[in-house]
Design a protein around this motif. Structure first.
Motif, PDB file in Angstrom:
ATOM      1  N   GLN A  72       0.823  -1.198   0.000  1.00  0.00           N
ATOM      2  CA  GLN A  72       0.000   0.000   0.000  1.00  0.00           C
ATOM      3  C   GLN A  72       0.865   1.260   0.000  1.00  0.00           C
ATOM      4  OE1 GLN A  72      -3.377   0.135  -0.303  1.00  0.00           O
ATOM      5  NE2 GLN A  72      -3.041   2.327  -0.531  1.00  0.00           N
ATOM      6  N   LEU A  73       1.981   1.216   0.737  1.00  0.00           N
ATOM      7  CA  LEU A  73       2.882   2.366   0.768  1.00  0.00           C
ATOM      8  C   LEU A  73       3.466   2.632  -0.613  1.00  0.00           C
ATOM      9  CD1 LEU A  73       4.476   4.513   2.343  1.00  0.00           C
ATOM     10  CD2 LEU A  73       6.193   2.764   2.844  1.00  0.00           C
ATOM     11  N   GLU A  97       2.137   1.798  -3.478  1.00  0.00           N
ATOM     12  CA  GLU A  97       1.060   2.284  -4.346  1.00  0.00           C
ATOM     13  C   GLU A  97       0.764   3.755  -4.065  1.00  0.00           C
ATOM     14  OE1 GLU A  97      -1.524   2.229  -7.388  1.00  0.00           O
ATOM     15  OE2 GLU A  97      -0.138   0.629  -6.797  1.00  0.00           O
ATOM     16  N   ASP A  98       0.782   4.148  -2.785  1.00  0.00           N
ATOM     17  CA  ASP A  98       0.553   5.556  -2.443  1.00  0.00           C
ATOM     18  C   ASP A  98       1.644   6.441  -3.048  1.00  0.00           C
ATOM     19  OD1 ASP A  98      -1.656   4.777  -1.020  1.00  0.00           O
ATOM     20  OD2 ASP A  98      -0.662   4.822   0.935  1.00  0.00           O
ATOM     21  N   ARG A  99       2.885   5.986  -2.980  1.00  0.00           N
ATOM     22  CA  ARG A  99       3.983   6.782  -3.531  1.00  0.00           C
ATOM     23  C   ARG A  99       3.867   6.890  -5.056  1.00  0.00           C
ATOM     24  NH1 ARG A  99       4.026   8.039   0.866  1.00  0.00           N
ATOM     25  NH2 ARG A  99       5.741   8.046   2.383  1.00  0.00           N
ATOM     26  N   GLU A 143       1.095   6.931  -6.758  1.00  0.00           N
ATOM     27  CA  GLU A 143       0.042   7.905  -7.030  1.00  0.00           C
ATOM     28  C   GLU A 143       0.559   9.334  -6.827  1.00  0.00           C
ATOM     29  OE1 GLU A 143      -3.259   6.933  -4.582  1.00  0.00           O
ATOM     30  OE2 GLU A 143      -3.735   5.055  -5.635  1.00  0.00           O
ATOM     31  N   GLN A 144       1.383   9.532  -5.785  1.00  0.00           N
ATOM     32  CA  GLN A 144       1.943  10.859  -5.553  1.00  0.00           C
ATOM     33  C   GLN A 144       2.863  11.275  -6.693  1.00  0.00           C
ATOM     34  OE1 GLN A 144       3.822  10.822  -1.706  1.00  0.00           O
ATOM     35  NE2 GLN A 144       1.934  10.370  -0.612  1.00  0.00           N
TER      36      GLN A 144
END
Length: 266
Positions: free
Chosen positions: A70-71, A73-75, A77-78
């Motif tokens: 998840q981390l 994937e979040d990065r 997206e950023q």
């Protein structure tokens, strides 16, 4: 009252004096376990306290791979949001520069000069004859070959760099990796068996497209020592390698164009 003779009294005195001079028998020692048990108990208590403090109320044996996924994937997206914002800002700068060039002669001259170099710098898409090369990890065997390890079965940074450097040496006019335009100064790095390129991560198979004379590119590949070592690994470990010649297209370079150094033209 009973009286003792003087001889008997002296005998008692002598026995006591001799007993005082003789070494005393040591007292029986406490068994070792009676001392070890408190020490072990104290160490166990310290271990339990440290574990509880480290865990912070969570399970130390919990699988945290989902959180890591998840981390990542979040990065991603950023990064994607930042790239979109940068693209909008570049478009705004280009529009304002074009507007200013209509009324400012020096700005127009420099803009025309930069436009003439855009293709050579890689900022325009190119289409022409070339090679398409695909690299892939080897299939996982039931039993590893003798003397081999799992690292021998994956594509590494050195393998990709050997192919890319040979293509540049063979006269490639433009190149892309995973449909991302790369320049002669682009850094190719691997993290495990994934490819890190311009801040993005790609998984195999890795597709490399180069525009240039196919025969010259193939000669450069055959002459490269690094490519020769890689081809030996392809034969020995069954790594994936495919190559085809056709009319190909490479996209324009879209990464940051910030200058790190520059010289004044003369």
């Amino acid at each position: 009252m009973e009286y003792t003779s003087g001889a008997a009294s002296w005998q008692k005195v002598l026995r006591r004096a001799v007993a005082g001079l003789l070494p005393r028998r040591p007292r029986q020692r406490r068994p070792g376990w009676s001392i070890g048990v408190p020490v072990i108990a104290a160490a166990a208590g310290l271990l339990f306290t440290t574990t509880a403090t480290t865990a912070g109320g969570t399970s130390l044996r919990e699988d945290r791979r989902p959180q890591l996924t998840q981390l990542i994937e979040d990065r991603r997206e950023q990064v994607a949001e930042s790239e979109e914002r940068a693209a909008r800002l570049r478009a705004e700068v280009e529009d304002q520069t074009a507007t200013l060039a209509d009324t400012d002669g020096p700005v127009k001259a420099q803009r025309d000069r930069a436009a003439a170099s855009r293709q050579a710098a890689g900022f325009t898409a190119l289409t022409g004859p070339g090679l398409t090369i695909e690299l892939n990890d080897a299939p996982q065997p039931q039993v590893l070959p003798k003397g081999a390890s799992n690292d021998d079965l994956v594509i590494h940074q050195g393998d990709v760099q050997a192919i890319v450097n040979a293509l540049w040496a063979g006269g490639a006019e433009g190149m892309s990796i995973m449909n991302v335009r790369v320049l002669s100064t682009s850094a190719v790095r691997c993290v495990g068996n994934t490819l890190l390129l311009h801040g993005r991560v790609y998984s195999p198979p890795f597709k490399i497209v180069a525009i240039g004379e196919p025969a010259a590119l193939r000669r450069a590949l055959a002459a490269s020592e690094g490519v020769q070592w890689f081809m030996e690994a392809v034969d020995h470990y069954q790594l994936g390698y495919s190559e085809s010649a056709s009319t190909v297209t490479v996209p324009a370079f879209e990464d940051s164009t910030a200058l790190r150094s520059a010289t004044v033209p003369r």
